[in-house]
Design a protein around this motif. Structure first.
Motif, short mmCIF file in Angstrom:
data_model
loop_
_atom_site.label_atom_id
_atom_site.label_comp_id
_atom_site.label_asym_id
_atom_site.label_seq_id
_atom_site.Cartn_x
_atom_site.Cartn_y
_atom_site.Cartn_z
N ALA A 374 0.63 -1.32 0.01
CA ALA A 374 -0.14 0.08 -0.01
C ALA A 374 0.83 1.35 -0.02
O ALA A 374 0.78 2.11 -0.72
N GLN B 419 -11.16 -4.19 -10.71
CA GLN B 419 -9.99 -3.47 -11.33
C GLN B 419 -8.71 -3.63 -11.14
O GLN B 419 -8.31 -3.79 -9.70
N LEU B 422 -6.83 -1.36 -8.46
CA LEU B 422 -7.00 -1.72 -6.97
C LEU B 422 -6.52 -2.62 -6.49
O LEU B 422 -5.85 -2.76 -5.60
N ASP B 432 -14.68 -1.82 -8.29
CA ASP B 432 -14.68 -0.53 -8.46
C ASP B 432 -15.92 0.07 -8.31
O ASP B 432 -17.09 -0.26 -8.96
N TRP B 433 -15.82 1.05 -7.33
CA TRP B 433 -17.20 1.75 -6.94
C TRP B 433 -17.82 2.56 -7.99
O TRP B 433 -19.13 2.80 -7.68
N GLU B 470 -15.18 12.50 -4.74
CA GLU B 470 -13.76 12.34 -4.61
C GLU B 470 -13.07 12.33 -5.82
O GLU B 470 -12.16 12.85 -6.34
N ARG B 500 -13.01 4.31 1.76
CA ARG B 500 -12.35 3.27 0.99
C ARG B 500 -11.66 2.36 1.76
O ARG B 500 -11.61 1.18 1.63
N1 LIG Z 1 -11.87 1.55 -8.27
C1 LIG Z 1 -11.54 3.05 -8.51
N2 LIG Z 1 -12.06 3.45 -9.48
C2 LIG Z 1 -11.73 4.77 -9.90
N3 LIG Z 1 -10.78 5.32 -9.04
C3 LIG Z 1 -10.22 4.60 -8.19
C4 LIG Z 1 -10.19 3.46 -7.80
N4 LIG Z 1 -9.66 3.20 -6.86
C5 LIG Z 1 -8.76 4.05 -6.64
N5 LIG Z 1 -9.19 5.03 -7.15
C6 LIG Z 1 -8.44 6.50 -7.57
O1 LIG Z 1 -7.14 6.14 -7.62
C7 LIG Z 1 -6.60 7.50 -6.88
C8 LIG Z 1 -5.45 7.19 -5.89
O2 LIG Z 1 -5.69 6.04 -5.01
P1 LIG Z 1 -5.85 6.16 -3.36
O3 LIG Z 1 -6.33 7.54 -3.02
O4 LIG Z 1 -6.24 4.87 -2.71
O5 LIG Z 1 -4.44 6.26 -3.15
P2 LIG Z 1 -3.84 6.57 -1.63
O6 LIG Z 1 -5.07 6.67 -0.72
O7 LIG Z 1 -3.09 7.92 -1.66
O8 LIG Z 1 -2.94 5.58 -1.13
P3 LIG Z 1 -3.22 4.75 0.32
O9 LIG Z 1 -3.97 3.65 0.11
O10 LIG Z 1 -1.81 4.31 0.73
O11 LIG Z 1 -3.43 5.57 1.03
C9 LIG Z 1 -7.60 8.13 -6.29
O12 LIG Z 1 -8.17 9.07 -7.25
C10 LIG Z 1 -8.74 7.08 -6.18
O13 LIG Z 1 -10.08 7.51 -6.24
#
Ligand SMILES: Nc1ncnc2c1ncn2[C@@H]1O[C@H](COP(=O)(O)OP(=O)(O)OP(=O)(O)O)[C@@H](O)[C@H]1O
Ligand SMILES: Nc1ncnc2c1ncn2[C@@H]1O[C@H](COP(=O)(O)OP(=O)(O)O)[C@@H](O)[C@H]1O
Ligand SMILES: [Mg+2]
Ligand SMILES: [Mg+2]
Lengths: 470, 587
Positions: A374, B419, B422, B432-433, B470, B500
């Motif tokens: 992660a 996805q 993910l 994927d939500w 988001e 999430r």
């Molecule tokens: N299933 C998904 N569909 C669309 N976008 C996604 C999906 N999963 C993650 N994202 C997007 O990916 C981007 C980065 O992911 P995320 O925010 O989880 O990283 P992070 O939170 O910085 O990492 P960590 O999990 O270490 O906290 C975000 O825009 C998030 O919404």
């Protein structure tokens, strides 16, 4: 009495069509004798009342329609086996090429094997320590697993595979092991790399090699891995050995299959590969495993080069759908000088969950693994953002994640070709990397483990990162 | 089975064999091929030849060998003894094959699907003189510690019970005599047969009513499937199809589970076989295996039997449905079934449709999913029952535009989109939500309000809205950086992250996290949204995100998923802490 035919009607690519056949069976072994006296072997692919379609392993060059003799041998292809195969080198059709004697068969086995009854399988759950951190901690290999390496041309998959073969061991156990190696269409240099590496380390005594080189007949590649796997099954399930099978390069195997399919004018699936490619590959890969009440096991590392580094190409794609995970090599890391250039995020070991943890590796293993994944993923994402908007656009916390991901590649992924890390050493590096981010960020780790394992003495940010490795 | 020699093989090409001279052959009749008696099925008939798909390896078979007809369509055996079994695609018991044939599956193996020796305690519930009709339950057998096997009057029989016995019986013993209107006497046995390609009849279909609870938060809260509903789960390799399906098999509140391993990995079946007897069903308190039937036709097993496995599975599932049970059928993977069709079709030299799949692919897929549903069963007591179907789809290269995914999406009501992005981050289940959907959502509103909370729908919709927001904000961040966001927007990002990570993310391999009751799901989400609601108030007054994030109660929200089901009281404590700690930030 074996009947001889002089009735070839067509030659098409690697196929011949023989007419007026009587009593020929599907998949029967065929021998042909050219007018030059040259003997080649083949196999029946389709049979009707009076016509057989035969694929010739050594190719059809030089075959003439009127003077070539065809003999149907009344059996399927078999491999002669005894313990004397250990230490020997064979060609892609199982004939010795090391000047040693013919194998006096204790047993002859049909190279197609039979599917293992799912009810007879035992679940693979013995941790194999490869000494490579990015495999042991993050994509753990277990005994009886099939875990391919997805590589690209020019990437060091051969080095990695032989390092695994050299270092792999199940902790606390000394058991009979062997390596079965099948080369399909690889270069002389690459084959030679394996052979001399096995010689150097003495592993050759415990190895069996089946070698079809780039300049050897292409269609022969269809039987080479089947020879190797039949040999592996014999050693594992009849001689109680733990067998590591390396198959390289599966891409060449699939291309041979495509060639035959095209010659048969079959309806092609994606990119010209036959529609049954998945099933065909499964009949190879699924020969790995453990069987209840048998001492031995087959662990398989197929290697394939992804055409254009494309993971969605049918060969890596269908392989990934069958194998129990994949180790993906990255050209980017390779260019950064990182060996082994394992791209840990898309890599996966599906069997890791039952091979790690208390009494297998260590209680905190699963938590550390999830946290590293992660955090590294987040660092990489932040880095991408920084590329567009500049470092300054990052929050303080994201900057720390960026540092973590850089150090992760430099100190965790990167290691020497002969560096054999214990699982404790690998986990320790992981923990030290996690000190880069604040403790509150360690959401995937149970408090008790943080208390027990998180190093407190070093503030990583400012210290010489080399401290990590001490 | 009686077999009469009738025909000769004229062609062998892989699993397809052509024979000449089969008399009275009918489509889908079972035949035995060669002296080895390999099992096959007629899949094409012309005036003088029959094309047969053979369910076993055909190497060594050649023209001139015999084919024997059985004059029976491909059928499954139904009766007590099915539960806890593991069968191949044509219902051969793999445990028996192991003991008779060894560790590898060799050819020509024959074994009864249902044990003929075992005696069951048959408890009649009808009595002499009762008028009964097809589907009526005349007696009960305790098949496993969970399942009461209801013995039904076979299809097509109607009349008066002349005799019915209470004793220990084998499945082939006569348990009752029924006299029909014409006066003929039918001997009723516990063992029945049913042709797999013919759906079992019922009175009528009913609209779905209740969710099939899976214990998986992202599914139950946002993309629920109903009892009797259909769902598909497409995704590239390693994205978590199998784990989600195993999770559903383990924790869903159906009474009978049919898991079909269709052209997938051998070790995944072993996993189920080793794990299910150990795991405890949260509803009955008994081992999960006691409500489960497995069909395992792995990728390396004969491809024609893989084609049949899906039908074998659904027919058995329908049989339990007809007893009045809620049944869930899980198929991993329907793509491998479609590919088996393609392979056979290719050997038949049929005109290929898209990507080499046969033109009838779409029809086959939709008629398979049509066998699901909430129904009124046959029989005079108007029992209701459901059969839900969850099918994995394995699109090549993860590209959803391919024919199997597209044809599946056209029929199923729920789409769980996996996805790989993910999965690479180890956000599991990688559903994927933003692109997944459930068409059952609005129909279930009343249920949730009544069974869980009046607030349920509002809470769910608000949190989904935050996740959508988001995604939009992330776009902005990518263009101009996070500093461009207002403090309220930063809070939205933070809450969405919490949804999430603290709600959607669910570790299948953690004993506590693996299953969440709907109550617990609601409580976790409520904590997160409670924090958001209170934070909204103070953030306007200048409290920073950093300060909010450092509140000790944050850690409790993160750990909320590890609170055990018996401790759900703990949630109200945390909720109080949220309110007091956030309000103290403005002191
Ligand atoms: N299933 C998904 N569909 C669309 N976008 C996604 C999906 N999963 C993650 N994202 C997007 O990916 C981007 C980065 O992911 P995320 O925010 O989880 O990283 P992070 O939170 O910085 O990492 P960590 O999990 O270490 O906290 C975000 O825009 C998030 O919404
Ligand atoms: N809910 C989950 N929790 C934890 N790990 C998961 C979860 N879902 C998937 N995984 C991980 O992803 C791997 C691949 O999942 P799998 O279901 O086998 O993928 P697929 O069937 O789509 O190829 C699993 O071996 C496991 O390590
Ligand atoms: Mg899977
Ligand atoms: Mg995240």
């Amino acid at each position: 009495m074996i009947k001889e035919y002089l009735t070839i009607s067509d030659v098409a690519g690697p196929l011949i069509i023989v007419e007026k056949t009587i009593d020929v069976k599907y998949q029967e072994l065929v021998e042909i004798e050219l007018s030059s006296g040259d003997i080649r072997r083949g196999q029946v692919l389709e049979i009707t009342e009076d016509k057989a379609v035969v694929q010739i392993f050594e190719g059809t060059t030089g075959i003439d329609v009127s003077n070539t003799k065809v003999r149907f041998l009344g059996k399927v292809i078999e491999l002669p086996l005894s313990l004397d195969v250990l230490g020997r080198i064979f060609d892609g059709s199982g004939r010795p090429i090391d000047d040693g004697p013919q194998i006096i068969a204790e047993k002859k086995l049909d190279i197609n094997g039979n599917p293992i009854n799912p009810y007879a399988r035992d679940y693979p759950n013995n941790f194999i320590q490869t000494g490579i951190s990015s495999i042991d901690v993050l994509n753990t290999l277990v005994r009886g697993q099939k875990l391919p390496i997805f590589s690209g041309s020019g990437l060091p998959h051969a080095k990695l595979a032989s390092q695994i073969a050299r270092q792999a061991k199940v902790l606390g156990k000394e058991e009979k092991f062997a390596v079965v190696f099948a080369a399909m269409g690889i270069t002389f240099e690459e084959a030679n790399f394996f052979i001399s590496d096995f010689r150097r380390t003495g592993a050759i005594e415990k190895s069996v090699m089946f070698v079809n080189l780039a300049n050897n007949p292409a269609v022969e590649r269809i039987i080479t891995p089947r020879m190797a796997l039949t040999c592996a099954e014999y050693l594992a399930f009849e001689k109680d050995m733990h067998v590591l099978v390396i198959l390289t390069d599966m891409t060449n195997y699939c291309e041979a299959l495509r060639e035959v399919s095209a010659a048969r004018k079959e309806v092609p699936g994606r990119r010209g590969y036959p529609g049954y490619l998945y099933t065909d590959l499964a009949t190879l890969y699924e020969r790995a495993g453990r069987i209840k009440d048998k001492k031995g096991s087959i662990t398989m590392i197929p290697i394939l080069t992804m055409p254009e580094d494309d993971k969605t190409h049918p060969i890596p794609d269908l392989t990934g759908y069958i194998t129990e995970g994949q180790i993906i090599l990255s050209r980017e890391l390779h260019h950064k000088g990182i060996y082994p250039p394992i791209n840990v995020l898309p890599s996966l070991s599906r069997l890791k969950d039952k091979g790690i943890g208390l009494d297998k590796t260590r209680e905190d293993h699963a938590n550390v693994m999830n946290q590293l994944f992660a955090s590294y993923a987040r660092g990489k994402e932040a880095k991408e953002l920084a590329v567009i908007l500049g470092e300054a656009a990052l929050t303080e916390i994201d900057k720390k994640y960026v540092k973590l991901s850089d150090d992760f590649e430099e100190f965790f992924v990167k290691q020497g070709e002969d560096e054999n890390r214990t699982i404790e050493e690998s986990l320790a590096i992981g923990w030290k990397l996690l000190t880069i981010i604040p403790k509150e960020e360690l959401k995937r780790i149970k408090d008790e483990f943080i208390e027990k394992y998180l190093p407190t003495d070093i503030a990583m940010e400012d210290k010489d990162i080399n401290a990590v490795k001490s | 089975m009686e077999t009469i020699e009738t025909a000769k093989i004229i062609k062998v090409a892989g699993p397809v064999v052509v024979a000449k001279g089969l008399k009275n052959a009918k489509m889908y009749d079972v035949v035995k091929v060669s002296g080895q008696k390999l099992i096959g099925e007629i899949i094409e008939l012309s005036k003088d030849s029959a094309t047969i798909q053979v369910y076993e390896e055909t190497s060594g078979i050649g023209p001139g060998e015999s084919v024997f007809s059985t004059d029976m369509p491909l059928s499954v055996e139904l009766g007590p003894g099915l539960i806890s079994s593991i069968y191949d695609g044509i219902q051969r018991p793999l445990d028996i094959l192991k003991s008779t044939k060894g560790d590898f599956i060799t050819r020509g193996a024959e074994a009864f699907a249902i044990d003929r020796e075992k005696k069951w305690d048959f408890e009649p519930i009808s009595k002499v003189g009762d008028k009964v009709t097809s589907g009526d339950i005349i007696g009960i057998v305790q098949e496993s510690s969970i399942v009461k096997h209801k013995i039904m009057v076979p299809y097509g029989i109607k009349g008066e019970i002349k005799e019915i016995y209470k004793d220990k019986f084998t499945v082939t013993d006569t348990i009752a005599l029924i006299k029909d209107r014409e006066g003929s006497i039918h001997e009723i046995k516990m063992l029945q047969k049913w042709p797999v390609r013919k759906p079992r009849p019922y009175k009528k279909k009913l609209p779905p009513l209740e969710p099939l609870i899976t214990g998986q938060r992202v599914i139950d809260m946002f993309f629920p499937i109903t009892k009797g509903g259909t769902a598909c789960i497409p995704g590239p390799f390693g994205s978590g199809k199998t784990v989600v399906q195993h999770q559903i098999s383990k924790w869903c509140n159906a009474e009978i589970i049919l898991f079909i391993g269709c052209g997938e990995r051998g070790n995944e079946m072993t996993d189920v076989l080793l794990e299910f007897p150990e795991l405890i069903d949260p509803y009955s308190g008994k081992p999960l295996m006691e409500r489960t039937i497995l069909i395992a036709n792995t990728s390396n097993m004969p491809v024609a039997a893989r084609e049949a496995s899906v039908y074998t599975g659904i027919t058995i599932a329908e049989y339990y449905r007809d007893m009045g049970y809620n049944v869930a059928l899980i198929a991993d993977s329907t793509s491998r079934w479609a590919e088996a069709m393609r392979e056979i079709s290719g050997r038949l030299e049929e005109m290929p449709g898209e990507e080499g799949f046969p033109a009838y692919l779409g029809t086959r897929i939709s008629s398979f999913y049509e066998r699901s549903g909430r129904i009124k069963c046959l029989g005079s007591d108007d029992k209701e029952a459901t059969l839900s179907i969850v099918g994995a789809v394995s699109p090549p290269g993860g590209d959803l535009s391919e024919p199997v995914t597209q044809n599946t999406l056209r029929t199923v009501q729920v789409f769980w989109s996996l996805q790989d992005k993910l999965a690479y981050k180890r956000h599991f289940p990688a559903i994927d939500w933003l692109t997944s959907y459930s068409l059952y959502l609005s129909g279930l509103s009343e249920y949730y309000k009544k069974e869980i909370s009046e607030e349920y729908i509002e809470l769910r919709d608000k949190s989904m809205a935050l996740l959508q927001e988001e995604a939009e904000l992330e776009e902005i961040v990518r263009l101009v950086g996070v500093d461009a966001l207002s403090s309220h927007e930063k809070l939205v990002l933070e809450t969405a992250r919490s949804i999430r990570e603290d709600f959607l993310l669910q570790d299948a391999f953690d004993i506590t996290d693996s299953y969440s009751s709907t109550k617990k799901q609601f409580l976790i989400l409520k904590l997160i949204m409670e924090f958001h609601k209170n934070a909204e108030k103070v953030i306007e007054r200048g409290v920073t995100m950093e300060k909010l994030n450092s509140l000790p109660v944050k850690a409790k929200i993160i750990r909320a998923k590890y609170i055990e089901e018996k401790n759900l009281k703990a949630f109200s404590e945390i909720e109080k802490e949220i309110i007091s700690q956030i309000s103290s930030t403005t002191d």
